[in-house]
Design an enzyme around this catalytic site. Structure first.
Site, PDB file in Angstrom:
ATOM      1  N   TRP A  48      47.558  49.016  28.240  1.00 12.67           N
ATOM      2  CA  TRP A  48      48.492  47.972  27.806  1.00 12.67           C
ATOM      3  C   TRP A  48      49.629  48.546  26.948  1.00 12.67           C
ATOM      4  O   TRP A  48      49.998  47.975  25.927  1.00 12.67           O
ATOM      5  CB  TRP A  48      47.753  46.863  27.034  1.00 12.67           C
ATOM      6  CG  TRP A  48      46.494  46.428  27.692  1.00 12.67           C
ATOM      7  CD1 TRP A  48      45.233  46.662  27.254  1.00 12.67           C
ATOM      8  CD2 TRP A  48      46.356  45.715  28.924  1.00 12.67           C
ATOM      9  NE1 TRP A  48      44.316  46.125  28.132  1.00 12.67           N
ATOM     10  CE2 TRP A  48      44.981  45.534  29.166  1.00 12.67           C
ATOM     11  CE3 TRP A  48      47.269  45.208  29.854  1.00 12.67           C
ATOM     12  CZ2 TRP A  48      44.496  44.879  30.285  1.00 12.67           C
ATOM     13  CZ3 TRP A  48      46.773  44.552  30.966  1.00 12.67           C
ATOM     14  CH2 TRP A  48      45.418  44.395  31.173  1.00 12.67           C
ATOM     15  N   THR A  66      53.397  26.794  46.261  1.00 11.97           N
ATOM     16  CA  THR A  66      52.072  26.211  46.071  1.00 11.97           C
ATOM     17  C   THR A  66      51.540  26.392  44.648  1.00 11.97           C
ATOM     18  O   THR A  66      50.581  25.728  44.261  1.00 11.97           O
ATOM     19  CB  THR A  66      51.059  26.788  47.086  1.00 11.97           C
ATOM     20  OG1 THR A  66      50.983  28.197  46.923  1.00 11.97           O
ATOM     21  CG2 THR A  66      51.458  26.448  48.517  1.00 11.97           C
TER      22      THR A  66
END
Length: 193
Positions: A48, A66
């Site tokens: 990270w 969607t």
């Protein structure tokens, strides 16, 4: 027969759902986050630590209406999604902003509105849902939405001890994209011909 439309090596696959309420402010926020989220390891293996720009990785952006789904019972409802005639220019604006902020050759996209088979090798797997912060609503717009919601509510017959209308709880609004980390050479979109 499948025809490859686009593919990337290591990088991000962004599934972008555009809602009726999205604005240029949302585009700015999403582009900044997509390009600057620290999702990758650094040279020392620290997790990270690095963004897609830090690592000079690619981004594959796929329009995904969607993601704006709201379930009505067991049936999906896509009324929260921006209509295609408005969302295509909006989607193109996102791509242009990504390209102008980063390196144009590192930003790829699928084919807007096409049925595609998207192959993603999710590394980790890591999937991050990014939702742009809601802007304060214009009071007129808020009143209009409340009236629309009231029209949608239908009176129900209740038992003898109950009276009045049953009010529906406000439905949560699904918003913008999921960004996923991809693995080398395994993120692609294809269209059947």
């Amino acid at each position: 027969m499948l025809v490859p439309i686009s593919s990337i090596g290591r990088g991000l696959c962004v599934l972008l759902g555009i809602s009726m309420e999205d604005t240029q402010k949302d585009v700015d926020y999403m582009v900044r986050k997509i390009l600057n989220l620290r999702l990758f390891d650094d040279e020392n293996g620290r997790a990270w630590s690095k963004s897609v720009m830090d690592k000079e990785y690619e981004v594959l952006c796929v329009s995904q209406f969607t993601l704006q789904c709201i379930l009505k019972g067991n049936k999906p409802d896509f009324h929260a999604a921006m209509p295609a005639e408005l969302s295509q220019p909006f989607y193109n604006n996102v791509l242009e902003h990504l390209r102008s902020t980063y390196k144009p050759e590192m930003i790829k996209d699928g084919q807007f509105g096409a049925y595609m088979q998207v192959h993603i090798q999710n590394d980790g797997p890591v999937t991050i849902e990014l939702v742009s912060p809601s802007a304060p609503m214009d009071p007129k717009q808020l009143a209009k939405q409340e009236k629309q919601q009231q029209r949608k509510e239908k009176p129900r017959s209740k038992g003898p001890s109950e009276s009045g209308r049953e009010r529906a709880a406000p439905r949560p609004r699904a918003q913008d994209p999921n960004a996923s980390s991809g693995a080398d050479g395994d993120v692609s979109s294809e269209r059947e011909t």
